[in-house]
Design an enzyme around this catalytic site. Structure first.
Site, mmCIF file in Angstrom:
data_model
loop_
_atom_site.group_PDB
_atom_site.id
_atom_site.type_symbol
_atom_site.label_atom_id
_atom_site.label_comp_id
_atom_site.label_asym_id
_atom_site.label_seq_id
_atom_site.Cartn_x
_atom_site.Cartn_y
_atom_site.Cartn_z
ATOM 1 N N ASN A 132 -38.780 31.685 -53.816
ATOM 2 C CA ASN A 132 -39.005 30.261 -54.045
ATOM 3 C C ASN A 132 -38.704 29.570 -52.721
ATOM 4 O OD1 ASN A 132 -38.985 27.582 -54.733
ATOM 5 N ND2 ASN A 132 -37.280 27.705 -56.173
ATOM 6 N N SER A 143 -28.266 32.730 -54.901
ATOM 7 C CA SER A 143 -27.658 33.412 -53.743
ATOM 8 C C SER A 143 -27.886 34.920 -53.748
ATOM 9 C CB SER A 143 -26.161 33.090 -53.650
ATOM 10 O OG SER A 143 -25.974 31.708 -53.456
ATOM 11 N N GLU A 169 -33.259 22.232 -59.918
ATOM 12 C CA GLU A 169 -33.439 21.128 -58.966
ATOM 13 C C GLU A 169 -34.427 20.111 -59.520
ATOM 14 O OE1 GLU A 169 -34.267 23.588 -55.560
ATOM 15 O OE2 GLU A 169 -32.184 24.268 -55.591
ATOM 16 N N LYS A 219 -39.039 26.589 -51.935
ATOM 17 C CA LYS A 219 -38.590 25.198 -52.093
ATOM 18 C C LYS A 219 -39.337 24.296 -51.087
ATOM 19 C CE LYS A 219 -34.353 26.881 -54.098
ATOM 20 N NZ LYS A 219 -32.944 26.711 -54.363
ATOM 21 N N GLU A 251 -30.767 31.237 -63.656
ATOM 22 C CA GLU A 251 -30.228 30.783 -62.378
ATOM 23 C C GLU A 251 -29.026 29.874 -62.624
ATOM 24 O OE1 GLU A 251 -33.417 30.836 -59.082
ATOM 25 O OE2 GLU A 251 -33.732 29.007 -60.222
ATOM 26 N N HIS A 280 -36.988 24.471 -63.038
ATOM 27 C CA HIS A 280 -35.951 24.779 -62.050
ATOM 28 C C HIS A 280 -34.867 23.704 -62.116
ATOM 29 C CE1 HIS A 280 -33.889 25.567 -58.307
ATOM 30 N NE2 HIS A 280 -34.480 26.748 -58.283
ATOM 31 N N GLY A 321 -27.795 28.388 -53.802
ATOM 32 C CA GLY A 321 -27.600 27.844 -52.456
ATOM 33 C C GLY A 321 -26.146 27.731 -52.049
ATOM 34 N N GLY A 339 -34.159 32.095 -53.198
ATOM 35 C CA GLY A 339 -34.400 30.902 -52.388
ATOM 36 C C GLY A 339 -34.235 31.211 -50.917
HETATM 37 P P1 13P Z 1 -30.818 30.558 -53.375
HETATM 38 O O1 13P Z 1 -31.296 32.004 -53.379
HETATM 39 O O2 13P Z 1 -30.998 29.881 -52.083
HETATM 40 O O3 13P Z 1 -29.440 30.443 -53.950
HETATM 41 O O4 13P Z 1 -31.787 29.781 -54.404
HETATM 42 C C1 13P Z 1 -32.009 30.305 -55.655
HETATM 43 C C2 13P Z 1 -33.065 29.520 -56.323
HETATM 44 O O5 13P Z 1 -32.886 28.368 -56.647
HETATM 45 C C3 13P Z 1 -34.364 30.171 -56.540
HETATM 46 O O6 13P Z 1 -35.178 29.436 -57.377
#
Ligand code: 13P
Length: 249
Positions: free
Chosen positions: A9, A211, A96, A11, A166, A94, A172, A232
């Site tokens: 992803n 992560s 976010e 982002k 997640e 997601h 993150g 991510g």
């Molecule tokens: P990270 O791998 O940066 O923690 O992000 C995970 C994520 O939100 C994937 O959709």
């Protein structure tokens, strides 16, 4: 036997040239494997990347789209507009999107349904906050996020969908769920789906996200109910992303 799916992803990252460079690096080095490989890219780069990815085994997805087909929805892109590109997957729900853009369970369900109607596989993202985990309501929260989708499209629809667990506290932050913590949740989610339909539950790919990186992926992917990763930060580093993919194959 469920295949593993390694999904990036991206982002809101990458200029056009960075996106092309990253996609090219992934395509050039991704060897055939029993695992599936997917990148969910910023929609604006989709057309360019689709040209690179045709004839490769890299699958493409995007991170968001609106469920209405067309109309007065300024700034939105509909799922049905994406039908003309080679996308196979759409991320829905997601954290976010839920936290920053107010996507509700109801809207997430509509996006999920719109993806299915267009022959696109929805990846339903669910996750609890740290506060919810500490309150001991993790499963309750996750089930509620799933239930609103099940209520709209029915359990059988999950034959053509994926789930991504997640935990928000792991996204993150560098603080990954331990393999045991993640497995416990994945197993409970599969049991929840099995109560409604055993076959659907058995075939459902449940990805872990939060992560995941080249160093911790092996232990996570070794868990019986973890069927891949939604990645991510590490998906922006081709070597790390491809290492995770090779661990999954
Ligand atoms: P990270 O791998 O940066 O923690 O992000 C995970 C994520 O939100 C994937 O959709």
């Amino acid at each position: 036997m469920r295949k593993k799916l390694i999904a990036g992803n991206w982002k809101m990252n990458c200029s056009r040239s960075e996106a092309l460079q990253l996609a090219s690096a992934i395509i050039a080095s991704a060897s055939e494997s029993s695992a599936e490989l997917l990148i969910c890219v910023p929609t604006i780069h989709l057309s360019d990347i689709a040209k690179l990815a045709c004839n490769s085994h890299l699958k493409l997805g995007v991170q968001n789209a609106y469920w209405q087909k067309s109309g007065a929805y300024t700034g939105e892109i509909s799922v049905s507009m994406l039908e003309d590109y080679q996308i196979e997957y759409l991320l829905v729900g997601h954290s976010e999107r839920r936290e920053l853009f107010g996507d509700t369970n109801d809207e997430v369900a509509r996006k999920f349904s719109a993806a299915l109607e267009c022959g696109i596989t929805p990846v339903l993202c669910i996750g609890e906050s740290l506060q919810q985990r500490e309150q001991g309501i993790t499963l309750e929260v996750l089930k509620e996020q799933c239930q609103s989708v099940i209520d709209l499209v029915g359990i059988k629809a999950f034959n053509k969908a994926c789930l991504a667990y997640e935990p928000i506290w792991a996204i993150g932050t560098g603080q990954t769920a331990t393999p045991e913590q993640a497995q416990e949740v994945h197993q409970s989610l599969r049991e929840f789906f099995a109560q409604l339909d055993k076959d659907v539950a058995q075939g459902l790919q449940i990805l872990y996200g939060g992560s995941m990186n080249a160093a911790n992926a092996e232990a996570l992917l070794a868990q019986p109910d973890i069927d891949g990763g939604l990645i991510g930060g590490a998906s922006l580093k081709p070597d790390d992303f491809l290492k995770i993919y090779s661990l999954a194959g």
